[in-house]
Motif scaffolding. Structure first.
Motif, PDB file in Angstrom:
ATOM      1  N   ASP A  14       2.883   1.773 -12.248  1.00 29.62           N
ATOM      2  CA  ASP A  14       3.649   1.104 -11.192  1.00 29.62           C
ATOM      3  C   ASP A  14       2.844   1.078  -9.895  1.00 29.62           C
ATOM      4  OD1 ASP A  14       5.889  -0.283 -10.480  1.00 29.62           O
ATOM      5  OD2 ASP A  14       7.220   1.429 -10.338  1.00 29.62           O
ATOM      6  N   GLY A  15       2.198   2.214  -9.586  1.00 28.08           N
ATOM      7  CA  GLY A  15       1.365   2.293  -8.387  1.00 28.08           C
ATOM      8  C   GLY A  15       0.190   1.340  -8.442  1.00 28.08           C
ATOM      9  N   VAL A  16      -0.417   1.210  -9.626  1.00 26.22           N
ATOM     10  CA  VAL A  16      -1.537   0.281  -9.794  1.00 26.22           C
ATOM     11  C   VAL A  16      -1.080  -1.158  -9.556  1.00 26.22           C
ATOM     12  CG1 VAL A  16      -3.129  -0.730 -11.485  1.00 26.22           C
ATOM     13  CG2 VAL A  16      -2.867   1.760 -11.344  1.00 26.22           C
ATOM     14  N   CYS A  17       0.094  -1.498 -10.060  1.00 31.01           N
ATOM     15  CA  CYS A  17       0.637  -2.852  -9.864  1.00 31.01           C
ATOM     16  C   CYS A  17       0.829  -3.160  -8.380  1.00 31.01           C
ATOM     17  CB  CYS A  17       1.964  -3.005 -10.604  1.00 31.01           C
ATOM     18  SG  CYS A  17       1.819  -3.025 -12.403  1.00 31.01           S
ATOM     19  N   ILE A  76       0.842  -1.207   0.000  1.00 31.99           N
ATOM     20  CA  ILE A  76       0.000   0.000   0.000  1.00 31.99           C
ATOM     21  C   ILE A  76       0.878   1.259   0.000  1.00 31.99           C
ATOM     22  CG2 ILE A  76      -1.618   1.374   1.391  1.00 31.99           C
ATOM     23  CD1 ILE A  76      -2.880  -1.291   2.281  1.00 31.99           C
ATOM     24  N   LEU A  77       1.903   1.268   0.851  1.00 29.77           N
ATOM     25  CA  LEU A  77       2.804   2.419   0.915  1.00 29.77           C
ATOM     26  C   LEU A  77       3.562   2.605  -0.408  1.00 29.77           C
ATOM     27  CD1 LEU A  77       4.273   2.050   4.533  1.00 29.77           C
ATOM     28  CD2 LEU A  77       2.646   3.770   3.717  1.00 29.77           C
ATOM     29  N   LEU A  78       4.003   1.497  -0.999  1.00 31.73           N
ATOM     30  CA  LEU A  78       4.699   1.572  -2.292  1.00 31.73           C
ATOM     31  C   LEU A  78       3.768   2.135  -3.372  1.00 31.73           C
ATOM     32  CD1 LEU A  78       6.652  -1.803  -2.183  1.00 31.73           C
ATOM     33  CD2 LEU A  78       7.699   0.453  -2.470  1.00 31.73           C
ATOM     34  N   SER A  79       2.517   1.704  -3.346  1.00 31.94           N
ATOM     35  CA  SER A  79       1.539   2.190  -4.318  1.00 31.94           C
ATOM     36  C   SER A  79       1.322   3.694  -4.171  1.00 31.94           C
ATOM     37  CB  SER A  79       0.208   1.444  -4.136  1.00 31.94           C
ATOM     38  OG  SER A  79      -0.767   1.926  -5.041  1.00 31.94           O
ATOM     39  N   ILE A  80       1.116   4.153  -2.934  1.00 28.76           N
ATOM     40  CA  ILE A  80       0.892   5.580  -2.676  1.00 28.76           C
ATOM     41  C   ILE A  80       2.096   6.405  -3.130  1.00 28.76           C
ATOM     42  CG2 ILE A  80       0.618   7.315  -0.855  1.00 28.76           C
ATOM     43  CD1 ILE A  80      -1.030   5.199   0.694  1.00 28.76           C
ATOM     44  N   ALA A  81       3.309   5.925  -2.792  1.00 25.98           N
ATOM     45  CA  ALA A  81       4.528   6.664  -3.132  1.00 25.98           C
ATOM     46  C   ALA A  81       4.711   6.781  -4.640  1.00 25.98           C
ATOM     47  CB  ALA A  81       5.739   5.988  -2.496  1.00 25.98           C
ATOM     48  N   MET A  82       4.413   5.700  -5.380  1.00 31.12           N
ATOM     49  CA  MET A  82       4.543   5.749  -6.835  1.00 31.12           C
ATOM     50  C   MET A  82       3.548   6.740  -7.440  1.00 31.12           C
ATOM     51  SD  MET A  82       7.068   3.831  -7.642  1.00 31.12           S
ATOM     52  CE  MET A  82       8.044   2.448  -7.003  1.00 31.12           C
ATOM     53  N   PHE A  83       2.323   6.766  -6.917  1.00 33.05           N
ATOM     54  CA  PHE A  83       1.335   7.740  -7.386  1.00 33.05           C
ATOM     55  C   PHE A  83       1.796   9.164  -7.088  1.00 33.05           C
ATOM     56  CE2 PHE A  83      -1.859   4.228  -7.419  1.00 33.05           C
ATOM     57  CZ  PHE A  83      -2.318   4.421  -8.710  1.00 33.05           C
ATOM     58  N   LEU A  84       2.380   9.373  -5.910  1.00 30.86           N
ATOM     59  CA  LEU A  84       2.882  10.696  -5.534  1.00 30.86           C
ATOM     60  C   LEU A  84       3.963  11.179  -6.498  1.00 30.86           C
ATOM     61  CD1 LEU A  84       3.104  10.632  -1.617  1.00 30.86           C
ATOM     62  CD2 LEU A  84       1.678  12.123  -3.026  1.00 30.86           C
ATOM     63  N   ILE A  85       4.879  10.271  -6.869  1.00 31.37           N
ATOM     64  CA  ILE A  85       5.929  10.642  -7.823  1.00 31.37           C
ATOM     65  C   ILE A  85       5.308  11.009  -9.168  1.00 31.37           C
ATOM     66  CG2 ILE A  85       7.901   9.790  -9.153  1.00 31.37           C
ATOM     67  CD1 ILE A  85       8.724   8.142  -6.726  1.00 31.37           C
TER      68      ILE A  85
END
Length: 384
Positions: free
Chosen positions: A365-368, A276-285
């Motif tokens: 990437d965030g979706v994945c 979940i944290l990885l997904s949020i961070a990728m969306f933020l980028i």
């Protein structure tokens, strides 16, 4: 007094080698500059310069014990550090792309020669609480080394694309420390990793290996693309990407120190939290318009990944297979192979979303990672 000094220098010499373990990604910020320097080389091939080290590190880790039995543990570690010193700095003196590619491959091989053997050396000299403490310090030195080398490389990038490779000269004082203060040892290689009561069912191990392969591929996309994203969007320079990698390293160190307590509280949902944290961070980028947001996202990515990785190792150890060493080697091989193939993973994602826009690549990437988070809610309890 002299004995205490010798003991202190032995610890320093052993730990100093760990400064080089996380040095391979230090030149990630170089990608845009190197792509300009080699306009006839496809971008995905240029990006392989940052990941090919992982492939050869994997090969080296699998062969380092055999080499150590032939020439000695100290000699093998020294050989690895010397390889890092020579081939890490070689790109600063050549304009041949393929020679640089070979040097990056050999850099990874050199790191792999001492990466796992350091644990053996520490176990040989120390026991009990001192050994446990040194293992913790070893992890901290890896993080500190990665942060220091990445920072210096980022500053040297302001000179030209070749200057960051001089950071690998850090290996020279490490060679001297290790050669002078670490005595020769003869470590017998036992079958301590063979569990006679274990099973031969490796389905769980292969399952977790596949997961870390996918995770490492998606995770490394950030490392190889963030510099190009920041420069193409006009809110950062290539050297600023080194700050993102530093933030990632700090996040990893913080997460590593907290993993035990996070696992106790979150239990089987630890990996879901990480995704979940990885997904949020990728969306933020993907939506970022400032360097600060990307740096913060880098910290979150480092924190999250260092929850996912040790959790999967924890699950590997729970499999109770007969050959624990083989299980760990398969897992690490999957991780390094995923990292190596990440440039092609990025190309595949871009083809699936039918765009070359880097912001949308990070959305994908965030979706994945979001899908992985959902999947673990249903799967992680069942895989054993």
């Amino acid at each position: 007094m002299r004995k205490k000094l010798e003991e202190s220098m032995l610890k320093i010499a052993l730990l100093s080698v760990s400064l080089l373990v996380a040095s391979a990604p230090a030149i990630n910020a170089n990608i845009p500059a190197m792509a300009k320097a080699f306009p006839n080389v496809p971008l995905s091939t240029v990006e392989l310069l940052t990941t090919i080290s992982s492939m050869f590190l994997m090969i080296s880790v699998l062969t380092s014990s055999f080499i150590a039995r032939k020439i000695g543990y100290k000699q093998t570690i020294l050989l690895g550090i010397i390889i890092v010193a020579i081939f890490g700095t070689l790109p600063a003196f050549t304009h041949s792309f393929w020679l640089i590619m070979i040097s990056r491959a050999l850099l990874g091989y050199g790191i792999g020669l001492f990466n796992s053997l350091l644990v053996t050396m520490i176990s040989y000299f120390y026991h009990g609480e001192i050994r446990t403490s040194l293992f913790g310090m070893q992890s901290a030195f890896e993080g500190l080394g990665g942060i220091f080398i990445t920072f210096v490389a980022g500053q040297l990038l302001k000179i030209n694309w070749q200057a960051p490779f001089y950071t690998y000269l850090l290996a020279v004082p490490v060679i001297l420390l290790f050669f002078i203060f670490v005595p020769n040892v003869q470590v017998e290689k036992k079958d301590e990793h063979i569990n006679e009561d274990g099973n031969n069912n490796y389905k769980g191990v292969l399952g977790y290996t596949f997961v870390i392969f996918i995770v490492s591929m998606l995770y490394m996309i950030m490392g190889i693309k963030v510099s190009t994203l920041m420069t193409s969007k006009g809110y950062g320079q290539a050297s600023d990407a080194s700050l993102v990698i530093i933030a990632l390293g700090i996040g990893s160190m913080v997460s590593g120190s907290m993993f035990g307590s996070i696992l106790r509280k979150c239990k089987q949902y630890t990996i879901t939290l990480g995704f979940i944290l990885l997904s949020i961070a990728m969306f933020l980028i993907g939506v970022a318009q400032s360097t600060g947001i990307v740096i913060f996202s880098g910290f979150v990515i480092g924190f999250a990944f260092r929850n996912v990785f040790p959790y999967l190792i924890h699950k590997i150890n729970e499999q109770k297979v007969r050959n624990a060493s083989l299980a760990t080697s398969l897992f690490l091989a999957g991780s390094n192979l995923g990292s190596f193939l990440s440039p092609y993973g990025a190309i595949l994602l871009q083809k699936l979303i039918k765009t070359n826009d880097l912001s949308r690549l990070f959305y994908a990437d965030g979706v994945c990672f979001c899908l992985l988070a959902i999947g673990t809610l249903f799967i992680v309890k069942k895989v054993k």
